[in-house]
Design an enzyme around this catalytic site. Sequence first.
Site, PDB file in Angstrom:
ATOM      1  N   ARG A 213      -7.027  10.652   7.471  1.00 56.90           N
ATOM      2  CA  ARG A 213      -6.917   9.222   7.721  1.00 56.90           C
ATOM      3  C   ARG A 213      -7.006   8.472   6.391  1.00 56.90           C
ATOM      4  O   ARG A 213      -7.888   8.738   5.581  1.00 56.90           O
ATOM      5  CB  ARG A 213      -8.049   8.758   8.654  1.00 56.90           C
ATOM      6  N   HIS A 215      -7.852   4.920   5.032  1.00 51.86           N
ATOM      7  CA  HIS A 215      -8.454   3.670   5.496  1.00 51.86           C
ATOM      8  C   HIS A 215      -8.678   2.766   4.297  1.00 51.86           C
ATOM      9  O   HIS A 215      -9.454   3.097   3.390  1.00 51.86           O
ATOM     10  CB  HIS A 215      -9.784   3.934   6.211  1.00 51.86           C
ATOM     11  N   ARG A 258      -4.696  -5.182   2.226  1.00 49.67           N
ATOM     12  CA  ARG A 258      -3.397  -4.545   1.981  1.00 49.67           C
ATOM     13  C   ARG A 258      -3.036  -4.577   0.502  1.00 49.67           C
ATOM     14  O   ARG A 258      -1.881  -4.706   0.125  1.00 49.67           O
ATOM     15  CB  ARG A 258      -2.286  -5.183   2.828  1.00 49.67           C
ATOM     16  N   THR A 278      -0.161 -13.352   9.114  1.00 46.51           N
ATOM     17  CA  THR A 278      -0.693 -12.599   7.989  1.00 46.51           C
ATOM     18  C   THR A 278       0.369 -12.239   6.959  1.00 46.51           C
ATOM     19  O   THR A 278       0.115 -12.223   5.749  1.00 46.51           O
ATOM     20  CB  THR A 278      -1.420 -11.328   8.488  1.00 46.51           C
ATOM     21  N   ASP A 290       3.125  -5.561   1.872  1.00 44.24           N
ATOM     22  CA  ASP A 290       2.063  -4.573   1.693  1.00 44.24           C
ATOM     23  C   ASP A 290       2.056  -4.152   0.230  1.00 44.24           C
ATOM     24  O   ASP A 290       3.030  -3.592  -0.269  1.00 44.24           O
ATOM     25  CB  ASP A 290       2.304  -3.360   2.595  1.00 44.24           C
ATOM     26  N   ARG A 292      -0.151  -2.065  -1.218  1.00 43.37           N
ATOM     27  CA  ARG A 292      -0.927  -0.850  -1.462  1.00 43.37           C
ATOM     28  C   ARG A 292      -0.093   0.232  -2.151  1.00 43.37           C
ATOM     29  O   ARG A 292       1.123   0.309  -1.964  1.00 43.37           O
ATOM     30  CB  ARG A 292      -1.499  -0.322  -0.145  1.00 43.37           C
ATOM     31  N   LYS A 318       2.820   4.149   5.881  1.00 45.99           N
ATOM     32  CA  LYS A 318       1.934   5.208   5.406  1.00 45.99           C
ATOM     33  C   LYS A 318       2.583   6.580   5.604  1.00 45.99           C
ATOM     34  O   LYS A 318       2.484   7.454   4.737  1.00 45.99           O
ATOM     35  CB  LYS A 318       0.596   5.163   6.144  1.00 45.99           C
TER      36      LYS A 318
END
Length: 372
Positions: A213, A215, A258, A278, A290, A292, A318
């Site tokens: 995961r 996170h 993000r 958002t 995003d 990231r 992702k």
Amino acid sequence: MQHVERAIFDLRRGLPVVINSPAGDHLVAPIEALDASLLTDMRAGAADPARLVLTGHRLSHIGLDSDLALAGLPLAAEDSRADVIGWACDPNASWPRPRAAIETDQVDEAAIALMRRGRLIPAAVVARVEGILAETLDQRVARGDLLSVNAADIFAHERAAPSLLRWISAADVPLEAAPRSRFVVFREADGLREHVAVLIDDEANWPDPVPVRLHSACLTGDLFGSLRCDCGPQLKASLAAIQQRGGGVLLYLAQEGRGIGLANKMRAYQMQDEGLDTVDADRVLGFGQDERDYSIAREMLAQLSVSHIDLLTNNPAKLAAMNHDAIQVAGRSSVYGRLTRENRRYLTTKAQRAGHWLDALLAEPSDRDEQL
């Protein structure tokens, strides 16, 4: 590399930096700490008109259509500090003159790369310096109270950053949802961020593919129990799911909001309270949907010798980002948080505008609706 890291630190403190390139030396000032006297000096000592460099998202918001990822707005003598800051980040600002944005050069791109790396608003005032201002800056650089960094070094640092990630420390940390857990701390080269890999149960007995995961840290949701998002409950659900499946890895990534950082996340929250969703709130600030960087996650897994994974995610981005290099995503599992009256709009936006697989969750009544 160290000069680039110090430049990020200086910008976060509100100091300008000098970026040099074959086109000359440029003074670069962050929008978040733009000083009126500095702006005056930059205009007076510039070889060309000083310019406000903005992302394409921000240019579109202030009424300047642009297909460019970045562009610059030449600043006039009458443009005040308040004007410049407004064009950079005020949700109600618009460009007042019929003047098209100009293409950016290498220095502009390097400047915005530094702002993004420092989790600052992705905007900067840039001026190519000459004459007395150039001499003054040379003296300050020689004294060590102003930093000069090469644009090429900034790009090289950006490319190399994931590979420079270091394993720093590790310890057993029993968790309520996963009693046999071990925390491994990784630090990025510039020292600004640390990421944590939570190793659940005995690695020798992990299933194949390994449940993983990703996170992203959420101070408001994970620590304070914010109802605006589902992050806290999703974190707990992820730990429990990995535990139930025989162990695996949860990567706790320092990519708040993000990837825009906590301060900008609060700015975006304020805009959401005024009606934006958002995604649009982030774009008003000049960010993409995003921000990231999942290359960090891939590097963490590589250092943990994990390459064949089952990804716990509802986010198609992702899935696409992780199935690269030495990482093979063999499967995907959904993991849901808690639907509340306060986060329904946020989750609906993620489903409708970012393609998150949340239909099953959004079909349920929210917890707090049932309590009313």
